[in-house]
Scaffold this motif. Structure first.
Motif, mmCIF file in Angstrom:
data_model
loop_
_atom_site.group_PDB
_atom_site.id
_atom_site.type_symbol
_atom_site.label_atom_id
_atom_site.label_comp_id
_atom_site.label_asym_id
_atom_site.label_seq_id
_atom_site.Cartn_x
_atom_site.Cartn_y
_atom_site.Cartn_z
ATOM 1 N N ARG A 82 0.811 -1.218 0.000
ATOM 2 C CA ARG A 82 0.000 0.000 0.000
ATOM 3 C C ARG A 82 0.846 1.271 0.000
ATOM 4 N NH1 ARG A 82 -4.429 -1.042 4.621
ATOM 5 N NH2 ARG A 82 -2.647 -2.126 5.540
ATOM 6 N N ARG A 83 2.039 1.203 0.567
ATOM 7 C CA ARG A 83 2.906 2.388 0.611
ATOM 8 C C ARG A 83 3.963 2.380 -0.488
ATOM 9 N NH1 ARG A 83 3.993 3.335 7.098
ATOM 10 N NH2 ARG A 83 1.791 3.442 7.713
ATOM 11 N N PHE A 84 3.844 1.439 -1.385
ATOM 12 C CA PHE A 84 4.823 1.324 -2.461
ATOM 13 C C PHE A 84 4.575 2.394 -3.520
ATOM 14 C CE2 PHE A 84 6.108 -0.393 -6.604
ATOM 15 C CZ PHE A 84 7.446 -0.686 -6.346
ATOM 16 N N SER A 85 5.617 3.143 -3.872
ATOM 17 C CA SER A 85 5.504 4.158 -4.916
ATOM 18 C C SER A 85 6.859 4.367 -5.571
ATOM 19 C CB SER A 85 5.009 5.492 -4.341
ATOM 20 O OG SER A 85 6.008 6.072 -3.504
ATOM 21 N N VAL A 86 6.839 4.900 -6.776
ATOM 22 C CA VAL A 86 8.083 5.198 -7.478
ATOM 23 C C VAL A 86 8.877 6.239 -6.714
ATOM 24 C CG1 VAL A 86 9.089 6.094 -9.614
ATOM 25 C CG2 VAL A 86 7.089 4.588 -9.720
ATOM 26 N N ALA A 87 8.184 7.235 -6.185
ATOM 27 C CA ALA A 87 8.865 8.299 -5.447
ATOM 28 C C ALA A 87 9.570 7.748 -4.210
ATOM 29 C CB ALA A 87 7.864 9.377 -5.043
ATOM 30 N N ARG A 118 13.560 7.893 -3.450
ATOM 31 C CA ARG A 118 14.119 8.450 -2.207
ATOM 32 C C ARG A 118 15.041 7.455 -1.529
ATOM 33 N NH1 ARG A 118 8.856 10.491 -1.551
ATOM 34 N NH2 ARG A 118 8.307 8.788 -0.145
ATOM 35 N N ARG A 119 14.653 6.210 -1.552
ATOM 36 C CA ARG A 119 15.470 5.182 -0.904
ATOM 37 C C ARG A 119 16.846 5.083 -1.547
ATOM 38 N NH1 ARG A 119 13.885 1.435 2.570
ATOM 39 N NH2 ARG A 119 15.394 -0.198 3.022
ATOM 40 N N LEU A 120 16.882 5.263 -2.864
ATOM 41 C CA LEU A 120 18.163 5.183 -3.590
ATOM 42 C C LEU A 120 18.927 6.503 -3.574
ATOM 43 C CD1 LEU A 120 17.264 3.073 -6.749
ATOM 44 C CD2 LEU A 120 18.684 2.379 -4.817
ATOM 45 N N GLY A 121 18.261 7.570 -3.198
ATOM 46 C CA GLY A 121 18.917 8.865 -3.210
ATOM 47 C C GLY A 121 19.068 9.445 -4.592
ATOM 48 N N VAL A 122 18.125 9.089 -5.495
ATOM 49 C CA VAL A 122 18.152 9.642 -6.851
ATOM 50 C C VAL A 122 16.981 10.596 -7.022
ATOM 51 C CG1 VAL A 122 19.284 7.595 -7.772
ATOM 52 C CG2 VAL A 122 16.791 7.745 -7.847
ATOM 53 N N SER A 123 16.980 11.347 -8.090
ATOM 54 C CA SER A 123 15.902 12.296 -8.340
ATOM 55 C C SER A 123 14.603 11.546 -8.593
ATOM 56 C CB SER A 123 16.224 13.177 -9.544
ATOM 57 O OG SER A 123 16.139 12.421 -10.737
ATOM 58 N N SER A 124 13.484 12.214 -8.373
ATOM 59 C CA SER A 124 12.182 11.581 -8.585
ATOM 60 C C SER A 124 11.949 11.248 -10.056
ATOM 61 C CB SER A 124 11.066 12.493 -8.078
ATOM 62 O OG SER A 124 11.113 13.746 -8.740
ATOM 63 N N ALA A 125 12.683 11.898 -10.947
ATOM 64 C CA ALA A 125 12.523 11.637 -12.379
ATOM 65 C C ALA A 125 13.349 10.450 -12.860
ATOM 66 C CB ALA A 125 12.916 12.875 -13.178
ATOM 67 N N ALA A 126 14.397 10.105 -12.121
ATOM 68 C CA ALA A 126 15.339 9.080 -12.585
ATOM 69 C C ALA A 126 14.690 7.725 -12.872
ATOM 70 C CB ALA A 126 16.470 8.927 -11.569
ATOM 71 N N PRO A 127 13.797 7.207 -12.015
ATOM 72 C CA PRO A 127 13.216 5.886 -12.297
ATOM 73 C C PRO A 127 12.436 5.827 -13.603
ATOM 74 C CG PRO A 127 12.844 6.503 -10.012
ATOM 75 C CD PRO A 127 13.358 7.722 -10.713
ATOM 76 N N TYR A 128 11.877 6.959 -14.021
ATOM 77 C CA TYR A 128 11.026 6.962 -15.207
ATOM 78 C C TYR A 128 11.814 6.764 -16.501
ATOM 79 C CZ TYR A 128 7.420 8.419 -11.972
ATOM 80 O OH TYR A 128 6.539 8.456 -10.916
ATOM 81 N N PRO A 141 7.941 3.552 -16.955
ATOM 82 C CA PRO A 141 7.093 4.720 -17.204
ATOM 83 C C PRO A 141 6.119 5.055 -16.082
ATOM 84 C CG PRO A 141 6.415 2.864 -18.568
ATOM 85 C CD PRO A 141 7.707 2.480 -17.935
ATOM 86 N N ASP A 142 5.828 4.068 -15.213
ATOM 87 C CA ASP A 142 4.908 4.340 -14.110
ATOM 88 C C ASP A 142 5.089 3.283 -13.019
ATOM 89 O OD1 ASP A 142 3.516 2.012 -15.006
ATOM 90 O OD2 ASP A 142 2.335 3.237 -16.381
ATOM 91 N N SER A 144 5.531 -4.470 -11.937
ATOM 92 C CA SER A 144 5.512 -5.643 -12.809
ATOM 93 C C SER A 144 6.892 -6.296 -12.873
ATOM 94 C CB SER A 144 5.045 -5.258 -14.220
ATOM 95 O OG SER A 144 4.898 -6.397 -15.033
ATOM 96 N N ALA A 145 7.927 -5.470 -12.958
ATOM 97 C CA ALA A 145 9.291 -6.011 -12.970
ATOM 98 C C ALA A 145 9.620 -6.680 -11.642
ATOM 99 C CB ALA A 145 10.291 -4.893 -13.269
ATOM 100 N N VAL A 146 9.145 -6.088 -10.551
ATOM 101 C CA VAL A 146 9.334 -6.696 -9.230
ATOM 102 C C VAL A 146 8.580 -8.021 -9.156
ATOM 103 C CG1 VAL A 146 8.869 -6.416 -6.761
ATOM 104 C CG2 VAL A 146 9.728 -4.482 -8.094
ATOM 105 N N SER A 147 7.370 -8.055 -9.687
ATOM 106 C CA SER A 147 6.564 -9.268 -9.702
ATOM 107 C C SER A 147 7.285 -10.393 -10.437
ATOM 108 C CB SER A 147 5.216 -8.985 -10.375
ATOM 109 O OG SER A 147 4.521 -10.185 -10.643
ATOM 110 N N ALA A 148 7.862 -10.092 -11.587
ATOM 111 C CA ALA A 148 8.581 -11.107 -12.359
ATOM 112 C C ALA A 148 9.771 -11.640 -11.573
ATOM 113 C CB ALA A 148 9.036 -10.523 -13.688
ATOM 114 N N ALA A 149 10.531 -10.732 -10.960
ATOM 115 C CA ALA A 149 11.693 -11.154 -10.174
ATOM 116 C C ALA A 149 11.270 -11.974 -8.966
ATOM 117 C CB ALA A 149 12.490 -9.932 -9.736
ATOM 118 N N ALA A 150 10.171 -11.566 -8.324
ATOM 119 C CA ALA A 150 9.685 -12.297 -7.148
ATOM 120 C C ALA A 150 9.210 -13.693 -7.527
ATOM 121 C CB ALA A 150 8.561 -11.514 -6.482
ATOM 122 N N ALA A 151 8.484 -13.813 -8.628
ATOM 123 C CA ALA A 151 8.013 -15.125 -9.075
ATOM 124 C C ALA A 151 9.193 -16.038 -9.390
ATOM 125 C CB ALA A 151 7.115 -14.966 -10.299
ATOM 126 N N ARG A 152 10.187 -15.497 -10.054
ATOM 127 C CA ARG A 152 11.390 -16.282 -10.381
ATOM 128 C C ARG A 152 12.113 -16.744 -9.115
ATOM 129 N NH1 ARG A 152 14.961 -12.316 -12.317
ATOM 130 N NH2 ARG A 152 15.631 -12.216 -10.140
#
Length: 202
Positions: free
Chosen positions: A32-37, A41-51, A55-56, A62-70
């Protein structure tokens, strides 16, 4: 400092770092508290960097889901091999692997099959999630689940029991001073064994 750390990620390193940080955030704060922002912040990068890589929020999740399933599938296979040749023990070990994985990562089936991902086109995720469920169903069939429907129901019950233990553990229901991860994992396995005996008689 944020800029200097951000410049340190290159040649795809930021993408991997974002996924790793996502697991850390999920383990600490939940979906519930998971967000790109928050990941940025956790990585110490700009809010724009992950995009630049996702893209969202849903694409990152989805990428986390794939890694978790694997990774969960790998953990289940390792636990099944450690359980030995008995098919019921191998199936019951799913509860052990699931409990330990979710306690350490926060990424259970509620993340792997998050509702918001149903409309996200991601072939990599679909391959990994399909392989995960095929592996668990194969273990159920080997333990003499009488039909496909009953194998699915048994797998659902085992995972539901294991997930219940992860939730209670995360919420502090157990006295962590006397109930270690190993002890609670064993309780999850015993619950799985009871479910298997009830359906297969083994």
């Amino acid at each position: 400092m944020g800029m200097s750390r951000e410049r340190g990620y290159h040649h795809g390193d930021l993408r991997a770092a974002l996924i790793t940080a996502s697991f850390e955030l999920l383990a600490e704060s939940g979906l519930r508290r998971f967000s790109v922002a928050a990941v940025a912040r956790r990585l110490g990068v700009s809010s724009a960097a992950p995009y630049r890589h996702f893209p969202d929020r849903d694409r990152l999740l989805s990428a986390v889901s794939a890694a978790a399933a694997r990774d969960l599938r790998s953990a289940i296979l390792t636990a099944a091999d450690a359980a030995g040749p008995d098919p019921s023990s191998r199936l019951a070990s799913v509860a052990d692997a699931y409990f330990r994985y979710v306690v350490s990562t926060g990424a259970g089936l509620h993340v792997i099959y998050a509702a918001e991902l149903y409309t996200v086109p991601d072939d990599a995720r679909r391959v990994e999630t399909r392989a995960l469920m095929e592996t668990v169903l194969d273990l159920a069939f080997a333990a003499d689940a009488p039909s496909y429907q009953q194998a699915v129901a048994l797998v659902e019950a085992i995972i539901a029991a294991a997930h219940g233990y992860t939730s209670l553990y995360a919420e502090g229901f157990f006295n962590r001073g006397s109930s270690s991860v190993d002890a609670i994992a064993m309780r999850a396995v015993e619950a799985a064994r009871a479910l298997i005996r009830a359906q297969t008689g083994r």
